[in-house]
Design an enzyme around this catalytic site. Sequence first.
Site, PDB file in Angstrom:
ATOM      1  N   HIS A  99       0.842  -1.200   0.000  1.00  0.00           N
ATOM      2  CA  HIS A  99       0.000   0.000   0.000  1.00  0.00           C
ATOM      3  C   HIS A  99       0.871   1.242   0.000  1.00  0.00           C
ATOM      4  O   HIS A  99       1.980   1.235   0.545  1.00  0.00           O
ATOM      5  CB  HIS A  99      -0.947  -0.004   1.201  1.00  0.00           C
ATOM      6  CG  HIS A  99      -0.263  -0.311   2.496  1.00  0.00           C
ATOM      7  ND1 HIS A  99       0.060  -1.606   2.872  1.00  0.00           N
ATOM      8  CD2 HIS A  99       0.188   0.490   3.478  1.00  0.00           C
ATOM      9  CE1 HIS A  99       0.670  -1.577   4.043  1.00  0.00           C
ATOM     10  NE2 HIS A  99       0.774  -0.320   4.429  1.00  0.00           N
ATOM     11  N   HIS A 101       0.978   5.218   1.081  1.00  0.00           N
ATOM     12  CA  HIS A 101       0.346   6.200   1.973  1.00  0.00           C
ATOM     13  C   HIS A 101       0.411   7.590   1.346  1.00  0.00           C
ATOM     14  O   HIS A 101       1.486   8.014   0.885  1.00  0.00           O
ATOM     15  CB  HIS A 101       1.119   6.293   3.296  1.00  0.00           C
ATOM     16  CG  HIS A 101       1.101   5.063   4.143  1.00  0.00           C
ATOM     17  ND1 HIS A 101       0.236   4.893   5.193  1.00  0.00           N
ATOM     18  CD2 HIS A 101       1.873   3.946   4.116  1.00  0.00           C
ATOM     19  CE1 HIS A 101       0.471   3.724   5.783  1.00  0.00           C
ATOM     20  NE2 HIS A 101       1.460   3.129   5.145  1.00  0.00           N
TER      21      HIS A 101
HETATM   22  P1  5GP Z   1       1.820   0.109   7.256  1.00  0.00           P
HETATM   23  O1  5GP Z   1       2.282   0.318   8.678  1.00  0.00           O
HETATM   24  O2  5GP Z   1       1.673  -1.356   6.938  1.00  0.00           O
HETATM   25  O3  5GP Z   1       2.646   0.842   6.233  1.00  0.00           O
HETATM   26  O4  5GP Z   1       0.390   0.788   7.159  1.00  0.00           O
HETATM   27  C1  5GP Z   1      -0.783   0.099   7.403  1.00  0.00           C
HETATM   28  C2  5GP Z   1      -1.876   1.151   7.530  1.00  0.00           C
HETATM   29  O5  5GP Z   1      -3.112   0.509   7.393  1.00  0.00           O
HETATM   30  C3  5GP Z   1      -1.863   1.857   8.894  1.00  0.00           C
HETATM   31  O6  5GP Z   1      -1.698   3.258   8.688  1.00  0.00           O
HETATM   32  C4  5GP Z   1      -3.209   1.504   9.490  1.00  0.00           C
HETATM   33  O7  5GP Z   1      -3.802   2.552  10.199  1.00  0.00           O
HETATM   34  C5  5GP Z   1      -4.034   1.117   8.272  1.00  0.00           C
HETATM   35  N1  5GP Z   1      -5.061   0.123   8.547  1.00  0.00           N
HETATM   36  C6  5GP Z   1      -4.901  -1.043   9.239  1.00  0.00           C
HETATM   37  N2  5GP Z   1      -6.063  -1.731   9.256  1.00  0.00           N
HETATM   38  C7  5GP Z   1      -6.966  -0.995   8.552  1.00  0.00           C
HETATM   39  C8  5GP Z   1      -8.346  -1.190   8.225  1.00  0.00           C
HETATM   40  O8  5GP Z   1      -8.989  -2.178   8.585  1.00  0.00           O
HETATM   41  N3  5GP Z   1      -8.939  -0.215   7.480  1.00  0.00           N
HETATM   42  C9  5GP Z   1      -8.271   0.901   7.056  1.00  0.00           C
HETATM   43  N4  5GP Z   1      -8.947   1.797   6.340  1.00  0.00           N
HETATM   44  N5  5GP Z   1      -6.970   1.103   7.348  1.00  0.00           N
HETATM   45  C10 5GP Z   1      -6.328   0.183   8.099  1.00  0.00           C
END
Ligand code: 5GP
Length: 136
Positions: A99, A101
């Site tokens: 993903h 951001h």
């Molecule tokens: P990472 O730390 O993997 O780069 O980012 C994962 C992101 O996914 C985090 O910012 C977290 O808040 C978001 N996230 C985790 N679970 C969910 C969810 O169920 N729905 C949404 N919309 N975002 C999520």
Amino acid sequence: MPDCIFCQIIKGQLPSAKIYEDERVISFLDINPVNPGHTLVIPKAHYKTIFELPEEELIACMKVAQKIAGAVFKGTNAAGLNFIQNNLRPAGQHVDHIHFHLIPRFPQDNFYTSWPGKPYPQGELEKLAKKIIGCF
Ligand code: 5GP
Ligand code: ZN
């Protein structure tokens, strides 16, 4: 991927505040934002990291991300925006579906504005550049 939260969002099995969707890409608001309007852009196909992501999926995500970045920037009246992508746990990846951001930024919002850079020991910069080039 049945256990993947983002695959479940894609299939509509979990709710999300959707911003955009096409055949390859979907975008929705992050549930736990750095700032309001923090948005995720993801390929619909399940890939874990940038290392596995096929070029056509990457291109599709980048095209959409650029459009959405402008909308997030405008729509939140932001003063800046970070475009970030984390790979694997030591880099802060917590969801194993790649993903991107989009994080709208505001003065004194307590997220970073610089990271703790460390200079190389003498000669190490050139050595490491050569080593990385050898890994293409
Ligand atoms: P990472 O730390 O993997 O780069 O980012 C994962 C992101 O996914 C985090 O910012 C977290 O808040 C978001 N996230 C985790 N679970 C969910 C969810 O169920 N729905 C949404 N919309 N975002 C999520
Ligand atoms: Zn997934």
